[in-house]
Write an enzyme that holds these catalytic residues in place. Structure first.
Site, short mmCIF file in Angstrom:
data_model
loop_
_atom_site.label_atom_id
_atom_site.label_comp_id
_atom_site.label_asym_id
_atom_site.label_seq_id
_atom_site.Cartn_x
_atom_site.Cartn_y
_atom_site.Cartn_z
N ASP A 54 0.84 -1.19 0.00
CA ASP A 54 0.00 0.00 0.00
C ASP A 54 0.88 1.24 0.00
OD1 ASP A 54 -1.81 2.01 0.34
OD2 ASP A 54 -2.49 1.38 2.34
N GLU A 131 32.29 9.17 2.27
CA GLU A 131 32.95 9.11 3.57
C GLU A 131 31.89 9.35 4.63
OE1 GLU A 131 36.34 11.76 3.71
OE2 GLU A 131 36.76 11.44 1.58
N GLU A 133 30.26 9.57 8.21
CA GLU A 133 30.54 9.77 9.63
C GLU A 133 29.27 9.55 10.45
OE1 GLU A 133 34.03 13.16 8.95
OE2 GLU A 133 32.02 13.76 9.63
N GLU A 188 36.80 9.78 14.62
CA GLU A 188 36.81 11.10 14.03
C GLU A 188 37.16 12.16 15.09
OE1 GLU A 188 36.68 13.33 11.77
OE2 GLU A 188 36.82 12.00 10.04
N GLU A 195 34.15 7.15 11.61
CA GLU A 195 34.03 7.14 10.15
C GLU A 195 34.48 5.77 9.63
OE1 GLU A 195 35.48 10.53 7.94
OE2 GLU A 195 36.38 9.22 6.43
N HIS A 244 31.16 13.27 2.94
CA HIS A 244 31.85 13.80 1.77
C HIS A 244 31.65 12.84 0.59
CE1 HIS A 244 34.90 16.13 4.51
NE2 HIS A 244 33.63 16.49 4.69
N ARG A 316 41.08 23.04 2.39
CA ARG A 316 39.91 22.29 2.84
C ARG A 316 38.77 23.18 3.33
NH1 ARG A 316 40.78 16.68 3.84
NH2 ARG A 316 42.90 16.05 3.32
N GLU A 333 35.97 16.12 -4.72
CA GLU A 333 35.39 15.84 -3.40
C GLU A 333 34.43 16.97 -3.02
OE1 GLU A 333 36.73 14.90 1.22
OE2 GLU A 333 38.03 16.11 -0.07
N ARG A 335 32.08 18.50 -0.20
CA ARG A 335 32.23 18.37 1.25
C ARG A 335 30.99 18.75 2.07
NH1 ARG A 335 37.30 17.98 3.08
NH2 ARG A 335 36.98 19.37 4.86
#
Length: 444
Positions: A54, A131, A133, A188, A195, A244, A316, A333, A335
Site C-alpha cells: 500500500d 565518507e 561519519e 573522528e 568514520e 563527503h 579544505r 570531493e 564536502r
C-alpha cells in the site's frame, strides 16, 4: 549470476543457504529505509514482481485512491544478514513500480536511475566514493538514546581511549561479510564520532551501499548497547557528521574522464565543466544533500564543514576539494553533504548538476588558495564567492528556482519533498527551545 538464469540461481542459492525470511527493502522520499518481509515460499513470487504493498501508507508516495504499488527486486542486491543466528534472513533491494507496470516516479532509486541513464547516453558512468561519519552514544535505562558519548577520544585515537573501537571493528567485519570493500575506519574529531570508508562504485551501487551501511551500523551499535546516529549535528560545540562525496566520471570503456595529463592540474576539460556545473547548482541541491533543519547547524564556520561555494586543489575550507591523486584516481570531493541525505536523490541532483556543466560548457570560477574563514565579507564579495543556504527554508527556495535540479528529481519528488521540508521548517520555527527559555524567561 548470468542475467538469463539469475532468478533460478538465486532460488537455488537461497535454498542451499537455508534462508527462511527475505526482507524486500526500498527507500522513501525522506531517505528512510522501508521493508516488506516474506517467507522463502514467497520468494519466487517476489522475483516475478508480484509482491504488492500500500503506497499510500508511505510518506511522500501516493494518495489513498492510487495506492497499489509493486516491488521489483534487484537480484544483484541479494545478501544474507550475517548477524542473525537462529533463522537465516536475507534482503533484496527493490524498485517501486505502479500497477500499470511503469516505474513509479516517486521512487528515489528510479530517480537516480533516470539521471544515470542520461549520463550513459552522453557516454559516461558516474563513480562515487562516500565518507560516512556517525556518532555512537550510550542508551539510558529504558534503552533510549542519550547524548552521553562512549569515549573522549579524538581524531585517529586508539583503544583504550577509543572505547567504540570494538563496535566499529564488528561493523567493519559485518560489512565485509556483506560484500563491502572497506578502505579505512577510524575515530573522528569529536568524542563519540566515527568514520568508516568503503570503496567507490557506480552511483546506484553506492547509494544502495549507503542505505545498507546505515542499517548495519545501527544494528551492530545496538548489539553493543550503543545508539548510532547519522544526525548531522547532535551536540552543540563539536564537529558535526558529514558524508563527503568523492566522484568522477568514467567513459563507457572504463577510462577516467576527469584525467588529462597534458591539461592544467592534469584535469580534463570535462572535469572542469562538471565542476562548473556543481558550483553553479550547489545552492539548489543543498536541500537534497542537507535535507534537515539540523543539517544547517553543521554548516557553520569553525567546525571543518564548508560554508562558501568555492573550490581548491589543496585548501579544505571551500565547498569542493580536488584530491592530489591523478590517473584513475582523479576525482572531485564535495564536502557539504551529510548522512541524513537520501543518497539516491542527492547523487541524482549532483550528477545532474555536473552533466549540465558539461552540456553547457560551464567553466568554474578561479580556485581559492586562501582560508575562506579568514576572508572578509568585502573580499568574498569582490571575488564573487557566495555561501550555501543558511537554513532549510532558504535551501528549499533555491531548489524551487533551479529548473535543472528540479528536472533531476521530477515533479512528484519535488512536490512531496518540499512539502515535507517546509512542514519541518514550520514546526521548527514555532517550537520553543530550551535555549530560548534559558535566554529570555528571566530576562523579560
Amino acid at each position: 549470476m548470468s542475467k538469463k538464469n539469475s532468478k533460478e540461481e538465486l532460488l537455488r542459492k537461497a535454498k542451499e543457504l537455508e534462508v527462511e525470511f527475505i526482507h524486500l527493502q526500498f527507500t522513501d522520499i525522506l531517505g528512510v529505509m522501508k521493508n516488506v518481509s516474506i517467507t522463502i515460499e514467497q520468494l519466487e513470487k517476489a522475483l516475478d514482481n508480484e509482491i504488492m504493498f500500500d503506497g499510500s501508507s508511505i510518506d511522500g508516495f501516493v494518495r489513498i485512491e492510487e495506492s497499489d504499488m509493486y516491488l521489483r527486486p534487484d537480484i544483484s542486491t541479494f545478501e544474507v544478514f550475517p548477524w542473525v543466528n537462529h533463522s537465516k534472513e536475507a534482503r533484496l533491494i527493490c524498485d517501486v513500480y505502479k500497477a500499470d507496470g511503469t516505474p513509479f516516479d516517486g521512487c528515489p532509486r528510479n530517480t537516480l536511475k533516470k539521471v544515470i541513464k542520461e549520463a550513459a547516453d552522453m557516454g559516461y558512468m558516474f563513480n562515487v566514493g562516500p565518507e560516512c561519519e556517525f556518532f555512537l552514544f550510550h542508551t539510558d535505562e529504558r534503552g533510549e538514546p542519550s547524548l552521553e558519548t562512549h569515549d573522549n577520544a579524538g581524531y585517529f585515537d586508539l583503544a583504550p581511549i577509543d572505547l567504540g573501537g570494538n563496535a566499529r571493528k564488528e561493523m567493519t567485519t559485518t560489512l565485509k561479510e556483506m560484500g563491502f570493500q572497506i578502505e579505512a575506519s577510524h575515530h573522528e574529531v569529536a568524542p563519540g564520532q566515527h568514520e568508516i570508508d568503503f570503496e567507490y562504485a557506480d552511483a546506484l551501487t553506492t547509494a544502495d551501499n549507503i542505505m545498507t551501511f546505515k542499517m548495519v551500523v545501527r544494528i551492530i551499535a545496538q548489539r553493543h548497547g550503543l545508539h548510532a546516529t547519522f544526525m548531522p549535528k547532535p551536540k552543540y560545540g563539536i564537529n558535526g557528521s558529514g558524508m563527503h562525496i568523492n566522484m568522477s566520471l568514467a567513459t563507457l570503456e572504463g577510462k577516467n574522464a576527469f584525467y588529462e595529463e597534458s591539461n592544467y592540474m592534469q584535469f580534463s576539460q570535462t572535469a572542469f565543466n562538471f565542476l562548473g556545473g556543481v558550483v553553479k547548482h550547489a545552492k539548489a541541491f543543498a536541500s537534497l544533500t542537507n535535507p534537515t533543519v539540523n543539517s544547517y547547524k553543521r554548516l557553520v564556520p569553525g567546525y571543518e564543514a564548508p560554508v562558501m561555494i568555492a573550490w581548491s586543489a589543496s585548501n579544505r575550507s571551500p565547498l569542493i576539494r580536488i584530491p592530489a591523486k591523478r590517473g584513475q584516481s582523479t576525482r572531485i570531493e564535495l564536502r557539504n553533504p551529510d548522512p541524513s541525505a537520501n543518497p539516491y536523490l542527492a547523487l541524482a541532483a549532483i550528477l545532474k548538476a555536473g552533466l549540465d556543466g558539461i552540456k553547457n560548457k560551464i567553466d568554474p570560477p578561479a580556485p581559492v588558495t586562501k582560508n575562506l574563514y579568514k576572508m572578509s565579507d568585502k573580499e568574498l564579495k569582490e571575488r564573487g564567492i557566495e555561501s550555501l543556504p543558511s537554513n532549510l527554508y532558504e535551501a528549499v527556495q533555491e531548489l524551487a528556482k533551479d529548473d535543472v535540479i528540479k528536472d533531476a528529481i521530477g515533479e512528484h519528488v519535488f512536490n512531496r519533498f518540499t512539502d515535507a521540508a517546509l512542514y519541518e521548517w514550520n514546526a521548527y520555527s514555532r517550537y520553543i527551545s530550551e535555549w530560548e527559555l534559558d535566554r529570555y524567561l528571566r530576562k523579560f
